[in-house]
Design a protein around this motif. Structure first.
Motif, mmCIF file in Angstrom:
data_model
loop_
_atom_site.group_PDB
_atom_site.id
_atom_site.type_symbol
_atom_site.label_atom_id
_atom_site.label_comp_id
_atom_site.label_asym_id
_atom_site.label_seq_id
_atom_site.Cartn_x
_atom_site.Cartn_y
_atom_site.Cartn_z
ATOM 1 N N THR A 109 49.776 28.265 23.421
ATOM 2 C CA THR A 109 50.360 29.504 23.909
ATOM 3 C C THR A 109 51.104 29.243 25.215
ATOM 4 N N ASP A 110 52.196 29.944 25.414
ATOM 5 C CA ASP A 110 52.939 29.832 26.659
ATOM 6 C C ASP A 110 52.150 30.511 27.775
ATOM 7 N N PRO A 111 52.080 29.890 28.942
ATOM 8 C CA PRO A 111 51.343 30.511 30.050
ATOM 9 C C PRO A 111 51.905 31.888 30.400
ATOM 10 N N GLN A 112 51.019 32.832 30.535
ATOM 11 C CA GLN A 112 51.371 34.184 30.944
ATOM 12 C C GLN A 112 50.441 34.613 32.075
ATOM 13 N N ASP A 113 50.952 35.486 32.945
ATOM 14 C CA ASP A 113 50.071 36.050 33.964
ATOM 15 C C ASP A 113 48.878 36.729 33.298
ATOM 16 N N VAL A 114 47.698 36.546 33.878
ATOM 17 C CA VAL A 114 46.504 37.249 33.415
ATOM 18 C C VAL A 114 46.322 38.481 34.292
ATOM 19 N N ASP A 115 46.349 39.653 33.682
ATOM 20 C CA ASP A 115 46.215 40.917 34.407
ATOM 21 C C ASP A 115 45.002 41.675 33.868
ATOM 22 N N LEU A 116 43.924 41.665 34.642
ATOM 23 C CA LEU A 116 42.680 42.323 34.250
ATOM 24 C C LEU A 116 42.309 43.442 35.230
ATOM 25 N N TRP A 117 43.317 44.039 35.856
ATOM 26 C CA TRP A 117 43.026 45.079 36.840
ATOM 27 C C TRP A 117 42.283 46.259 36.213
ATOM 28 N N ALA A 118 42.669 46.625 34.986
ATOM 29 C CA ALA A 118 41.989 47.745 34.322
ATOM 30 C C ALA A 118 40.505 47.435 34.126
ATOM 31 N N LEU A 119 40.210 46.179 33.801
ATOM 32 C CA LEU A 119 38.812 45.752 33.649
ATOM 33 C C LEU A 119 38.095 45.807 34.986
ATOM 34 N N TRP A 120 38.745 45.313 36.022
ATOM 35 C CA TRP A 120 38.156 45.309 37.368
ATOM 36 C C TRP A 120 37.754 46.720 37.790
ATOM 37 N N GLU A 121 38.587 47.693 37.486
ATOM 38 C CA GLU A 121 38.327 49.055 37.920
ATOM 39 C C GLU A 121 37.212 49.723 37.115
ATOM 40 N N MET A 122 36.758 49.087 36.046
ATOM 41 C CA MET A 122 35.642 49.615 35.255
ATOM 42 C C MET A 122 34.281 49.127 35.769
ATOM 43 N N ILE A 123 34.283 48.144 36.657
ATOM 44 C CA ILE A 123 33.027 47.581 37.168
ATOM 45 C C ILE A 123 32.404 48.543 38.172
ATOM 46 N N LYS A 124 31.123 48.766 38.048
ATOM 47 C CA LYS A 124 30.412 49.714 38.908
ATOM 48 C C LYS A 124 29.488 49.041 39.916
ATOM 49 N N CYS A 125 29.073 47.808 39.653
ATOM 50 C CA CYS A 125 28.091 47.157 40.527
ATOM 51 C C CYS A 125 28.762 46.581 41.774
ATOM 52 N N PRO A 126 27.998 46.319 42.835
ATOM 53 C CA PRO A 126 28.546 45.658 44.023
ATOM 54 C C PRO A 126 29.027 44.240 43.690
ATOM 55 N N VAL A 127 30.077 43.815 44.391
ATOM 56 C CA VAL A 127 30.679 42.513 44.113
ATOM 57 C C VAL A 127 30.899 41.752 45.419
ATOM 58 N N LEU A 128 30.539 40.475 45.412
ATOM 59 C CA LEU A 128 30.903 39.559 46.485
ATOM 60 C C LEU A 128 32.004 38.652 45.968
ATOM 61 N N ILE A 129 33.123 38.635 46.681
ATOM 62 C CA ILE A 129 34.258 37.779 46.320
ATOM 63 C C ILE A 129 34.280 36.594 47.271
ATOM 64 N N LEU A 130 34.155 35.389 46.721
ATOM 65 C CA LEU A 130 34.325 34.170 47.504
ATOM 66 C C LEU A 130 35.696 33.608 47.203
ATOM 67 N N ARG A 131 36.446 33.288 48.244
ATOM 68 C CA ARG A 131 37.783 32.727 48.042
ATOM 69 C C ARG A 131 37.939 31.457 48.857
ATOM 70 N N GLY A 132 38.354 30.374 48.182
ATOM 71 C CA GLY A 132 38.711 29.173 48.912
ATOM 72 C C GLY A 132 39.945 29.436 49.755
ATOM 73 N N GLU A 133 39.911 28.993 50.982
ATOM 74 C CA GLU A 133 40.974 29.307 51.944
ATOM 75 C C GLU A 133 42.371 28.963 51.427
ATOM 76 N N THR A 134 42.490 27.871 50.676
ATOM 77 C CA THR A 134 43.808 27.436 50.181
ATOM 78 C C THR A 134 43.943 27.623 48.673
ATOM 79 N N SER A 135 43.120 28.471 48.099
ATOM 80 C CA SER A 135 43.134 28.652 46.648
ATOM 81 C C SER A 135 44.467 29.206 46.162
ATOM 82 N N GLU A 136 44.949 28.639 45.053
ATOM 83 C CA GLU A 136 46.125 29.173 44.383
ATOM 84 C C GLU A 136 45.722 30.057 43.211
ATOM 85 N N LEU A 137 44.543 29.831 42.640
ATOM 86 C CA LEU A 137 44.125 30.641 41.503
ATOM 87 C C LEU A 137 43.799 32.073 41.937
#
Length: 280
Positions: free
Chosen positions: A207-235
């Motif tokens: 498959t050709d690479p396409q942007d992954v857009d899961l914002w609608a899924l994200w907005e359905m989550i109800k539990c608390p979330v901790l986001i860890l991000r690598g300082e130089t992360s591209e993902l």
């Protein structure tokens, strides 16, 4: 640490999923830790051992990785099977209430489960992944996933990991050796391959690479979330991480310095940040 397994049903038959357990198996406080795309459960050894006094920690090998079965049809490598396998894991461990830590792919699986009605996930930790991933980031992943190198020695394999996974951060020599030992699969001639099915690349390459857009899924989550991000992360871009704080569930963002995709969670300071959030 204990090793266990169970059977899960996919589109083309049953396959066995392996997992490691840390801590008291009677402890009702359960933490599921799920690895990234080409990694395996043993990435969490250091982290799991450090929280095993508080949790029963369960670390699965996703299908096609580590000691879990390789799938008969490579086109089955994808999130529908992974999510089903992890739901079966929750049933196996009687995980009606669990916390979830997912690195990259493991975080996406966690998001998909946490967004479901009546989800057993009480708290979610996303290690360097979010609801938007650019096609450029996916293209880079496809490039190295398509490789199937063979190494003469374990040290050669370790050097490969040090190069490909340099964004993991400033790991010690012992930590790199640990990753190498558990990333290696002996070949018939005594050399080493990486411990995952090369056919993981098939559905991605087709498959050709396409942007992954899961914002609608994200907005359905109800539990608390901790986001860890690598300082130089591209993902997980800084823009996406900050947008995650403005939309969807109650979330907290912590940036891990001197890392990219993804923090290895082997460093005592990184582990302390996660434990502090879990205990808050």
């Amino acid at each position: 640490m204990k090793q266990n397994s169970y059977l899960s049903l996919g589109p083309h038959g049953f396959h066995r999923i392996a997992y490691t357990q840390w801590g008291d198996t009677q402890n009702e406080h359960k933490l599921v830790c799920v690895h990234g795309l080409t990694r395996n459960s043993r990435d969490f050894d250091i982290f799991a051992s450090s929280v095993a006094d508080q949790y029963q920690v369960i670390c699965p090998d996703v299908a096609g990785r580590g000691y879990s079965d390789w799938l008969i049809n490579p086109h089955d490598y994808g999130f529908p099977v992974y999510v089903n396998d992890m739901a079966a894991l929750l049933a196996k461990i009687q995980g009606e209430k669990v916390d979830w830590l997912g690195t990259s792919m493991g975080g996406l699986i966690g998001m998909m489960l946490a967004a479901q009605p009546n989800s057993p996930i009480q708290r979610l930790i996303l290690n360097d992944v979010g609801p938007f991933i650019s096609k450029e980031s996916l293209g880079f992943i496809a490039d190295y996933l398509g490789l199937n190198p063979t190494f003469d020695t374990l040290s050669d394999l370790e050097q490969h990991l040090r190069l490909v996974h340099a964004p993991f951060g400033d790991l010690t020599d012992d930590q790199w050796r640990h990753l190498a030992e558990h990333s290696a699969k002996r070949t018939a001639d005594g050399r080493f391959n990486l411990h995952y099915d090369p056919a993981l690349a098939v559905p991605i390459k087709e498959t050709d690479p396409q942007d992954v857009d899961l914002w609608a899924l994200w907005e359905m989550i109800k539990c608390p979330v901790l986001i860890l991000r690598g300082e130089t992360s591209e993902l997980l871009s800084k823009k996406t991480a900050e947008e995650m704080l403005r939309r969807g569930p109650d979330a907290e963002l912590i940036e891990i310095p001197k890392t990219g995709h993804a923090p290895a969670l082997m460093d005592p300071e990184q582990i302390a940040l996660v434990k502090q959030w879990l205990n808050s």
